[in-house]
Design an enzyme around this catalytic site. Structure first.
Site, PDB file in Angstrom:
ATOM      1  N   THR A 147      39.523  20.368  44.426  1.00 25.83           N
ATOM      2  CA  THR A 147      38.557  20.819  45.414  1.00 25.83           C
ATOM      3  C   THR A 147      38.229  22.283  45.139  1.00 25.83           C
ATOM      4  O   THR A 147      38.905  22.942  44.348  1.00 25.83           O
ATOM      5  CB  THR A 147      39.139  20.684  46.830  1.00 25.83           C
ATOM      6  OG1 THR A 147      40.254  21.583  46.951  1.00 25.83           O
ATOM      7  CG2 THR A 147      39.610  19.256  47.085  1.00 25.83           C
ATOM      8  N   VAL A 162      33.571  22.166  63.793  1.00 24.01           N
ATOM      9  CA  VAL A 162      34.305  21.031  64.350  1.00 24.01           C
ATOM     10  C   VAL A 162      35.229  21.411  65.497  1.00 24.01           C
ATOM     11  O   VAL A 162      35.620  20.565  66.304  1.00 24.01           O
ATOM     12  CB  VAL A 162      35.111  20.287  63.267  1.00 24.01           C
ATOM     13  CG1 VAL A 162      34.181  19.619  62.268  1.00 24.01           C
ATOM     14  CG2 VAL A 162      36.103  21.219  62.577  1.00 24.01           C
ATOM     15  N   LYS A 198      48.602  21.975  59.553  1.00 25.93           N
ATOM     16  CA  LYS A 198      48.677  20.639  58.966  1.00 25.93           C
ATOM     17  C   LYS A 198      49.897  19.872  59.470  1.00 25.93           C
ATOM     18  O   LYS A 198      49.882  18.636  59.562  1.00 25.93           O
ATOM     19  CB  LYS A 198      48.697  20.744  57.439  1.00 25.93           C
ATOM     20  CG  LYS A 198      47.374  21.229  56.850  1.00 25.93           C
ATOM     21  CD  LYS A 198      46.216  20.304  57.209  1.00 25.93           C
ATOM     22  CE  LYS A 198      44.941  20.673  56.483  1.00 25.93           C
ATOM     23  NZ  LYS A 198      43.832  19.731  56.747  1.00 25.93           N
ATOM     24  N   TYR A 239      48.668  27.797  57.685  1.00 28.28           N
ATOM     25  CA  TYR A 239      48.146  26.541  57.144  1.00 28.28           C
ATOM     26  C   TYR A 239      49.151  25.409  57.336  1.00 28.28           C
ATOM     27  O   TYR A 239      48.796  24.305  57.773  1.00 28.28           O
ATOM     28  CB  TYR A 239      47.817  26.724  55.664  1.00 28.28           C
ATOM     29  CG  TYR A 239      47.253  25.496  55.002  1.00 28.28           C
ATOM     30  CD1 TYR A 239      45.980  25.037  55.317  1.00 28.28           C
ATOM     31  CD2 TYR A 239      47.985  24.791  54.050  1.00 28.28           C
ATOM     32  CE1 TYR A 239      45.454  23.903  54.713  1.00 28.28           C
ATOM     33  CE2 TYR A 239      47.470  23.671  53.431  1.00 28.28           C
ATOM     34  CZ  TYR A 239      46.202  23.229  53.763  1.00 28.28           C
ATOM     35  OH  TYR A 239      45.693  22.096  53.162  1.00 28.28           O
TER      36      TYR A 239
END
Length: 253
Positions: free
Chosen positions: A194, A58, A163, A159
């Site tokens: 997940t 992506v 985000k 991370y």
């Protein structure tokens, strides 16, 4: 927005939140274009939903542009985009042998933030050409942030930064695209069931779930998908980031 027969692009559709979102949208009558690193990993989902599947990084500009051109050629312009593609490896600022890896920081930001922006820009440019519906809407974009954007833990600097960028992108994107009738929102999930969370040891899971107010469990991917559906359905939702975390506030470690 009514999703019936609307084309929805879902990135990160092979598993977890993206997979659940794709399934719910298909059940609601949307047509699907699914994006993930491996088309083979989406074979079952494609067979069940009739979706177009595309293997793509992506954050790769040329590869994403080629994939998007195929979507336009084979399925038409999207009305919905849900960005779920992301990674969450730990990356410390200072390791035992010296400074943390700059390459790893760049990789995490590249996938989570650059990848989100990349598909947002492609989808928005196509949505501008859609005919407006009765509310004047031409499209809805839902991105995935994280509670780490607000309470990143030790080892989550990269991370959390990635985000946090997704969260900060939400309002200016919504403001810019408003004149085209395109809404933009984001969801900041807490701990969900997940592969990333399920990879934790049971001891770690027990300690983490103990600090969640209620319910004391991991979120279920279909609950994230339900939030996506609510955002799409409600035309007043725009420019906001919604925490979906059972009241969780992450501790330092």
């Amino acid at each position: 927005m009514d999703v019936t027969d609307a084309l929805a692009i879902v990135t990160g559709a092979a598993s977890g939140l993206g997979n659940a979102t794709a399934r719910l949208l298909a059940e609601a009558g949307a047509r699907l274009a699914l994006v993930d690193l491996s088309a083979e990993s989406m074979t079952d989902l494609a067979r069940e939903t009739g979706a177009l599947t595309l293997a793509c990084d992506v954050a790769d500009g040329p590869a994403s542009e080629a994939a998007f051109a195929r979507i336009l050629a084979e399925r038409g312009r999207p009305r919905l985009l849900v960005n779920c593609a992301g990674i969450a490896p730990g990356a410390r600022i200072v390791e035992k042998d010296g400074p943390g890896s700059l390459a790893e920081f760049e990789r995490i930001v590249r996938v989570n933030l650059v990848g989100t922006y990349n598909w947002l820009r492609l989808a928005a440019a196509a949505m501008v050409e859609n005919a407006p519906d009765a509310e004047g809407e031409r499209g809805v974009i839902v991105n995935t942030a994280s509670v780490a954007a607000y309470e990143g833990q030790i080892g989550q600097a990269a991370y959390a930064a990635s985000k946090g960028g997704v969260a900060s992108l939400t309002l200016p994107a919504a403001r810019e695209l408003a004149r085209h009738g395109i809404r933009v929102a984001a969801i900041a999930p807490g701990l969900f069931g997940t592969p990333m969370v399920e990879a934790m040891t049971q001891d770690v899971q027990d300690r983490v779930f103990d600090i969640i107010p209620f319910p004391k469990r991991a979120g279920r991917p279909h609950e994230f998908a339900q939030m996506v559906a609510s955002i799409i359905a409600n035309p007043m939702v725009n420019g906001a980031v919604f925490r979906l975390d059972a009241g969780l506030r992450m501790q330092a470690r």
